[in-house]
Structure formats: C-alpha cells, structure tokens
Write a protein that holds these residues in place. Sequence first.
Motif, PDB file in Angstrom:
ATOM      1  N   ALA A   1     -62.458 -76.741   6.934  1.00  0.00           N
ATOM      2  CA  ALA A   1     -62.223 -77.981   7.683  1.00  0.00           C
ATOM      3  C   ALA A   1     -61.374 -78.981   6.917  1.00  0.00           C
ATOM      4  O   ALA A   1     -61.211 -80.110   7.367  1.00  0.00           O
TER       5      ALA A   1
ATOM      6  N   ILE B   1     -56.175 -76.182  11.364  1.00  0.00           N
ATOM      7  CA  ILE B   1     -56.967 -76.068  12.596  1.00  0.00           C
ATOM      8  C   ILE B   1     -58.377 -76.606  12.375  1.00  0.00           C
ATOM      9  O   ILE B   1     -58.939 -77.294  13.238  1.00  0.00           O
ATOM     10  N   GLY B   2     -58.964 -76.312  11.208  1.00  0.00           N
ATOM     11  CA  GLY B   2     -60.345 -76.742  10.949  1.00  0.00           C
ATOM     12  C   GLY B   2     -60.479 -78.252  10.937  1.00  0.00           C
ATOM     13  O   GLY B   2     -61.465 -78.804  11.451  1.00  0.00           O
TER      14      GLY B   2
ATOM     15  N   ALA C   1     -65.029 -76.145   2.519  1.00  0.00           N
ATOM     16  CA  ALA C   1     -63.805 -75.503   2.021  1.00  0.00           C
ATOM     17  C   ALA C   1     -63.996 -75.317   0.519  1.00  0.00           C
ATOM     18  O   ALA C   1     -64.994 -75.795  -0.037  1.00  0.00           O
TER      19      ALA C   1
ATOM     20  N   LEU D   1     -64.363 -62.732   3.997  1.00  0.00           N
ATOM     21  CA  LEU D   1     -64.196 -64.083   4.527  1.00  0.00           C
ATOM     22  C   LEU D   1     -64.290 -64.116   6.055  1.00  0.00           C
ATOM     23  O   LEU D   1     -64.996 -64.960   6.619  1.00  0.00           O
ATOM     24  N   HIS D   2     -63.608 -63.197   6.734  1.00  0.00           N
ATOM     25  CA  HIS D   2     -63.503 -63.285   8.192  1.00  0.00           C
ATOM     26  C   HIS D   2     -64.657 -62.592   8.921  1.00  0.00           C
ATOM     27  O   HIS D   2     -64.900 -62.883  10.085  1.00  0.00           O
TER      28      HIS D   2
ATOM     29  N   LEU E   1     -63.207 -68.469  14.795  1.00  0.00           N
ATOM     30  CA  LEU E   1     -61.789 -68.726  15.009  1.00  0.00           C
ATOM     31  C   LEU E   1     -61.055 -67.447  14.640  1.00  0.00           C
ATOM     32  O   LEU E   1     -60.776 -67.196  13.461  1.00  0.00           O
TER      33      LEU E   1
ATOM     34  N   SER F   1     -58.021 -64.676  16.333  1.00  0.00           N
ATOM     35  CA  SER F   1     -56.551 -64.701  16.408  1.00  0.00           C
ATOM     36  C   SER F   1     -56.118 -63.634  17.400  1.00  0.00           C
ATOM     37  O   SER F   1     -56.872 -62.692  17.677  1.00  0.00           O
TER      38      SER F   1
ATOM     39  N   TYR G   1     -55.230 -58.473   7.224  1.00  0.00           N
ATOM     40  CA  TYR G   1     -55.613 -59.603   8.086  1.00  0.00           C
ATOM     41  C   TYR G   1     -55.960 -59.120   9.497  1.00  0.00           C
ATOM     42  O   TYR G   1     -56.976 -59.524  10.076  1.00  0.00           O
TER      43      TYR G   1
ATOM     44  N   PHE H   1     -49.653 -67.503  16.768  1.00  0.00           N
ATOM     45  CA  PHE H   1     -49.251 -68.286  15.592  1.00  0.00           C
ATOM     46  C   PHE H   1     -49.393 -69.782  15.874  1.00  0.00           C
ATOM     47  O   PHE H   1     -49.001 -70.265  16.933  1.00  0.00           O
TER      48      PHE H   1
ATOM     49  N   SER I   1     -49.352 -74.447  11.028  1.00  0.00           N
ATOM     50  CA  SER I   1     -50.289 -74.951  10.008  1.00  0.00           C
ATOM     51  C   SER I   1     -49.830 -74.444   8.642  1.00  0.00           C
ATOM     52  O   SER I   1     -48.837 -73.714   8.535  1.00  0.00           O
TER      53      SER I   1
ATOM     54  N   ILE J   1     -51.059 -72.129   6.723  1.00  0.00           N
ATOM     55  CA  ILE J   1     -51.029 -70.662   6.613  1.00  0.00           C
ATOM     56  C   ILE J   1     -49.684 -70.136   7.084  1.00  0.00           C
ATOM     57  O   ILE J   1     -49.053 -69.295   6.448  1.00  0.00           O
TER      58      ILE J   1
HETATM   59  N1  LIG Z   1     -52.161 -70.577  11.556  1.00  0.00           N
HETATM   60  C1  LIG Z   1     -52.112 -69.573  12.414  1.00  0.00           C
HETATM   61  O1  LIG Z   1     -51.031 -69.138  12.857  1.00  0.00           O
HETATM   62  C2  LIG Z   1     -53.386 -68.958  12.916  1.00  0.00           C
HETATM   63  C3  LIG Z   1     -53.321 -68.192  14.100  1.00  0.00           C
HETATM   64  C4  LIG Z   1     -54.495 -67.610  14.572  1.00  0.00           C
HETATM   65  C5  LIG Z   1     -55.688 -67.796  13.889  1.00  0.00           C
HETATM   66  N2  LIG Z   1     -55.722 -68.549  12.759  1.00  0.00           N
HETATM   67  C6  LIG Z   1     -56.995 -68.692  12.044  1.00  0.00           C
HETATM   68  O2  LIG Z   1     -57.392 -70.043  12.064  1.00  0.00           O
HETATM   69  C7  LIG Z   1     -58.166 -70.327  10.904  1.00  0.00           C
HETATM   70  C8  LIG Z   1     -57.634 -71.589  10.230  1.00  0.00           C
HETATM   71  O3  LIG Z   1     -56.290 -71.356   9.846  1.00  0.00           O
HETATM   72  P1  LIG Z   1     -55.263 -72.529   9.509  1.00  0.00           P
HETATM   73  O4  LIG Z   1     -53.971 -72.112  10.079  1.00  0.00           O
HETATM   74  O5  LIG Z   1     -55.814 -73.860   9.864  1.00  0.00           O
HETATM   75  O6  LIG Z   1     -55.185 -72.356   7.911  1.00  0.00           O
HETATM   76  P2  LIG Z   1     -54.998 -73.430   6.731  1.00  0.00           P
HETATM   77  O7  LIG Z   1     -54.267 -74.626   7.202  1.00  0.00           O
HETATM   78  O8  LIG Z   1     -54.462 -72.661   5.570  1.00  0.00           O
HETATM   79  O9  LIG Z   1     -56.521 -73.844   6.417  1.00  0.00           O
HETATM   80  C9  LIG Z   1     -57.435 -72.893   5.947  1.00  0.00           C
HETATM   81  C10 LIG Z   1     -58.760 -73.570   5.639  1.00  0.00           C
HETATM   82  O10 LIG Z   1     -59.704 -72.575   5.201  1.00  0.00           O
HETATM   83  C11 LIG Z   1     -60.195 -72.933   3.902  1.00  0.00           C
HETATM   84  N3  LIG Z   1     -60.498 -71.698   3.162  1.00  0.00           N
HETATM   85  C12 LIG Z   1     -59.645 -70.683   2.861  1.00  0.00           C
HETATM   86  N4  LIG Z   1     -60.273 -69.740   2.140  1.00  0.00           N
HETATM   87  C13 LIG Z   1     -61.554 -70.154   1.997  1.00  0.00           C
HETATM   88  C14 LIG Z   1     -62.696 -69.613   1.344  1.00  0.00           C
HETATM   89  N5  LIG Z   1     -62.641 -68.452   0.681  1.00  0.00           N
HETATM   90  N6  LIG Z   1     -63.871 -70.294   1.401  1.00  0.00           N
HETATM   91  C15 LIG Z   1     -63.934 -71.492   2.048  1.00  0.00           C
HETATM   92  N7  LIG Z   1     -62.893 -72.053   2.692  1.00  0.00           N
HETATM   93  C16 LIG Z   1     -61.718 -71.395   2.657  1.00  0.00           C
HETATM   94  C17 LIG Z   1     -59.076 -73.776   3.288  1.00  0.00           C
HETATM   95  O11 LIG Z   1     -59.519 -74.643   2.266  1.00  0.00           O
HETATM   96  P3  LIG Z   1     -59.488 -74.192   0.702  1.00  0.00           P
HETATM   97  O12 LIG Z   1     -58.164 -73.519   0.453  1.00  0.00           O
HETATM   98  O13 LIG Z   1     -59.692 -75.460  -0.070  1.00  0.00           O
HETATM   99  O14 LIG Z   1     -60.645 -73.270   0.560  1.00  0.00           O
HETATM  100  C18 LIG Z   1     -58.641 -74.583   4.513  1.00  0.00           C
HETATM  101  O15 LIG Z   1     -59.551 -75.650   4.741  1.00  0.00           O
HETATM  102  C19 LIG Z   1     -58.109 -69.070  10.024  1.00  0.00           C
HETATM  103  O16 LIG Z   1     -59.279 -68.298  10.203  1.00  0.00           O
HETATM  104  C20 LIG Z   1     -56.907 -68.318  10.576  1.00  0.00           C
HETATM  105  O17 LIG Z   1     -57.016 -66.926  10.373  1.00  0.00           O
HETATM  106  C21 LIG Z   1     -54.597 -69.156  12.262  1.00  0.00           C
END
Ligand SMILES: NC(=O)c1ccc[n+]([C@@H]2O[C@H](COP(=O)([O-])OP(=O)(O)OC[C@H]3O[C@@H](n4cnc5c(N)ncnc54)[C@H](OP(=O)(O)O)[C@@H]3O)[C@@H](O)[C@H]2O)c1
Length: 266
Positions: A22, A26-27, A45, A121-122, A148, A150, A163, A195, A198, A200
């Motif tokens: 969070a 997205i979080g 996080a 993790l997932h 969450l 994908s 992934y 996609f 963000s 990622i």
């Molecule tokens: N962006 C996309 O295109 C996309 C599309 C479909 C689904 N999603 C899914 O949406 C979710 C959020 O993605 P996002 O795009 O918002 O990514 P993001 O901006 O990189 O944020 C990821 C969040 O997860 C935390 N995190 C990562 N590894 C962790 C761990 N081992 N333990 C605890 N916290 C952890 C990060 O904080 P820290 O690094 O401080 O731990 C950060 O708060 C993910 O599950 C991703 O697979 C993303």
Amino acid sequence: MPGPATMSPPATEQPVTIVTGASRGIGLAIAIALGADRHRLLLVARDEARLAVAAEVVARTGAAVATAALDLRAADAPAAAIAAATRHFGVPTAVVNNAGTAPSDKVENTTPAMLREAIDLHVGAPLQFARLLAPAMKAAGHGCLLHLASTAGLRGHAFTAAYTAAKHGMVGLARALHAELRPAGLDVYAVCPGFVDSDITRAAAAAIAARGRTTAEQAMVRMAAQNRIGRMHRPDEVAAAVAGLLRDRPPGCVLDLDRDEPAFVD
Ligand SMILES: NC(=O)c1ccc[n+]([C@@H]2O[C@H](COP(=O)([O-])OP(=O)(O)OC[C@H]3O[C@@H](n4cnc5c(N)ncnc54)[C@H](OP(=O)(O)O)[C@@H]3O)[C@@H](O)[C@H]2O)c1
C-alpha cells in the motif's frame, strides 16, 4: 507459527482491512479509496520510510490508518500483519492482497529462485492470510479476501514466465477459496487489470530500454497496446473497482478489468 485468529462478529460497522503493497501505485490508490469508505486500514510494505505515505491517506480521507513494515515473502509475515491490525483496530474483516513485484526476462534467464519468490509473494502470502482468518470470518458469517491479480493470471504475456505462473496461481487460489468459503458467507475475489501505469510498469519499460532496442516511452506504448482496452489502466480506476467489490459484494469471483465493461469470468 501462530494458529488461526478467532473473533466474534465485529463490534462496529467499520471494516478492518489489511492492504498489502500500500506504499505506492495501485495499493496506495486502494488505501485512499477504502479510507474514503471508512475502512480502518493497516498498510503493509517492506520499506518503512515509504509507509510514511499513511499520513497522506489520513489527510485525504480522515481514516484510521496504521502501518507494518513486513516482507510478505516470509511465511510468518501474514500472521504479523494480522496481529498488528488486531492490536490497532480489531481482527481484520478484509484483506486486499496487492503486494507484488513483476520479474520480467527471457525464459532461459528465469531461475527457480525467481519462480519461488513470485509464488511466495503472490500465492503463499494470500494463502496464509486465508488460512489464519478463515475460522474467524466463518464464525462471523462474513469477510472478504481479495487478490489483486492481473490479466497475466488469465492469459500469457511474453517474457513473464515466473510472474504469469504466479498470477495464474493467485487466480486459481481465489477460485478454490471462493468455492470453499462462499457457502460460509465469505467473499473471495481476484481482480485482473491489464498493464497499469505504476512503478512496476515503468521499471519494466526501463529494463526493456536498457536492452537497447527501444526507448522506455516506446516500451510503455507497446505495453499499453497489449491491453484490450488499448491504453494503460490508471491506479485509481483499479482502486475504484476494488472499493466497489468490498462495498457491494457481488457474487462472482474473477473480475476481468481489461474490457470496455469489466466482467466476471468465473
Ligand atoms: N502495474 C501493472 O501493470 C499491474 C497490472 C496488473 C496487476 N498488477 C498487480 O498489482 C499489484 C500492485 O502493483 P503496482 O503496479 O502498484 O506495483 P508498485 O507500484 O511497484 O507497488 C508494489 C507495492 O508492493 C510492495 N511490495 C513489493 N514486494 C513486497 C514484499 N515482498 N512484501 C511486502 N510488500 C511488497 C511495494 O513496497 P516495498 O517495495 O516497499 O515492499 C509496493 O508498496 C501487484 O500485485 C501487481 O502484480 C500490476
């Protein structure tokens, strides 16, 4: 490892919700949307400094917010998150399993360690949350476990073997939990955007650019073109869908957001 949490039905109407991942993306958007819906929130996080963003959630929504810096790849992290939420607000009534990383490489560079980390993790963390909270939620006759996921949990995207395998696992876990726990009154969802703009996605674009054949901007355009909606999703759009599920609790399980009209694809 601590055993399952136990509780009576919540004493107040305000949900107690854990949102993982969070601190950004997205979080963070989900935390803001749920804060506006009067959830009491535990934000999780790894990086404690980035969790200072909780102050922004409080300022924008007036919600009660606490944080826990945990690495959810560790098997005991979900129990620690539940303990922290319980200490601050009471036993959680919902978990949004959003924390994620998106390892991306050719299959010949995809190591067993990358797969293990992605699965831990997932899939591992959401299963632990479900295992620990199911007894209390069943006793209360309600509760919500949201993943969450994908479109990588529904279809294949190139260069994302670890992934995509993990996200398929995450969707499969949601389907199994839905089948098992829906009769007890619990709601289990897997939300599947394509996609999203963000960190990622920008990191993936930068990694593609570093290989030298394209710029990060072009990589972002190519990724957006893979979405059926023809553009990147925005974090606030995904957050609105998540908040709607937690509010309305429709009977489906797997929600495909990469459509003109989001639809359950159970
Ligand atoms: N962006 C996309 O295109 C996309 C599309 C479909 C689904 N999603 C899914 O949406 C979710 C959020 O993605 P996002 O795009 O918002 O990514 P993001 O901006 O990189 O944020 C990821 C969040 O997860 C935390 N995190 C990562 N590894 C962790 C761990 N081992 N333990 C605890 N916290 C952890 C990060 O904080 P820290 O690094 O401080 O731990 C950060 O708060 C993910 O599950 C991703 O697979 C993303």
